[in-house]
Every structure is written in C-alpha cells, then in structure tokens.
Design a protein around this motif. Structure first.
Motif: not given
Length: 161
Positions: A82-86, A32-38, A40-50
């Motif tokens: 990296c949070f999902l698979m290392g 669950s921690t891996r999914v949450k950080w995935f 967060i990081c993915f949404a942060g990436g999309i936010l930065c791109s927008i």
C-alpha cells in the motif's frame, strides 16, 4: 500569512480548493518515504512470520502464537505494498481477474488459520492453513511479475513429467 499575501496580491483561491489541496499535500508521501515504509512494513511482516515459526515449538500456547504472528506477518507484508501504490489502487489490483482466486484463497486462509486455532482447537488444521497462506501469498505475489506464473507452471509440469 500566506493567505493574507494571496488576498493582497489578488490571487485569492476558492477556499474549498485550498483546503482540499492542503489535505492532499499533507497526506502525500514522497517516493523515498514510501520506499522506506514499504521496506519497514515488509521486513516487519517477515520478522513476524519468522518469530511465529520459532514460537511454534513452545508447549501449549505455541500454536496460538504461531498462528497469530504468522498471520500478522502476512498481513503486514501485504499491507506494505500500500505504501508503493496506495491503498485504493492496491485493493483494486488485488481483485483483478488475474489475482482474484489467489486473493480470495489467501484472505480465506488468513481467517481459517485463526478459526482453527481459537475456535476449533485443531493444531494440524492451523498448520495446513498456514501452508496454504504461504502458497496463496506466493502465487499472489508472483502475479505482479510478468510471465512469472507461466514460468512457474511450466517448471512445475516439467518436474512432474
């Protein structure tokens, strides 16, 4: 205290193995921690791109901010997996033969975008490299979906015919 209990009960372990196990336990994240950080990081990436795309229209410094935020957004989105698979498994999978060309083009475009803005001062070239970043990142991402590349290629050739 746990160590004292193990010694007294006769369950003393090898000290190195205990230290390695402790380090691995400390660095292992729950699912669950891996999914949450995935997310967060993915949404942060999309936010930065927008945000980078919105900053494009600021006079004088807009193109620099666009290139920085758009590139950071793509790096964050890529790092989120990296949070999902290392991280090590992610790097191995990035450079598999099926993804090698997309990975190289994507990484090269990330670097060339920043070079176009900061060293060459070519705004049009920076935008072209950002478009290529997007296309390479998309092609790289769909390589994880079985038969997705084949479907995209078939759809593209059908549309052109």
């Amino acid at each position: 205290m746990d160590k004292l209990r193990r010694v007294l009960s006769g369950q003393e372990e090898n000290e190195e193995l205990g230290l390695t196990a402790q380090v691995l336990d400390a660095t292992t994240l729950s699912y669950s921690t891996r999914v949450k950080w995935f997310v967060i990081c993915f949404a942060g990436g999309i936010l930065c791109s927008i945000l980078g795309s919105a900053l494009l229209f600021i006079p004088h410094t807009g193109i620099k901010l666009f290139a920085i935020f758009y590139t950071l957004g793509n790096i964050a989105a890529l790092a989120s997996t990296c949070f999902l698979m290392g991280p090590l498994k992610q790097l191995k999978r990035m450079f598999e033969p099926t993804r090698l060309i997309a990975t190289i083009v994507m990484l090269l475009c990330l670097i060339l975008t920043l070079c176009a803005v900061f060293w060459w001062h070519k705004k049009g070239l920076a935008i072209i490299f950002c478009i290529l970043q997007f296309l390479a990142m998309t092609w790289y991402s769909i390589s994880y979906i079985p038969f997705a590349r084949d479907a995209v290629m078939k759809c593209f050739t059908t549309c052109l015919s």
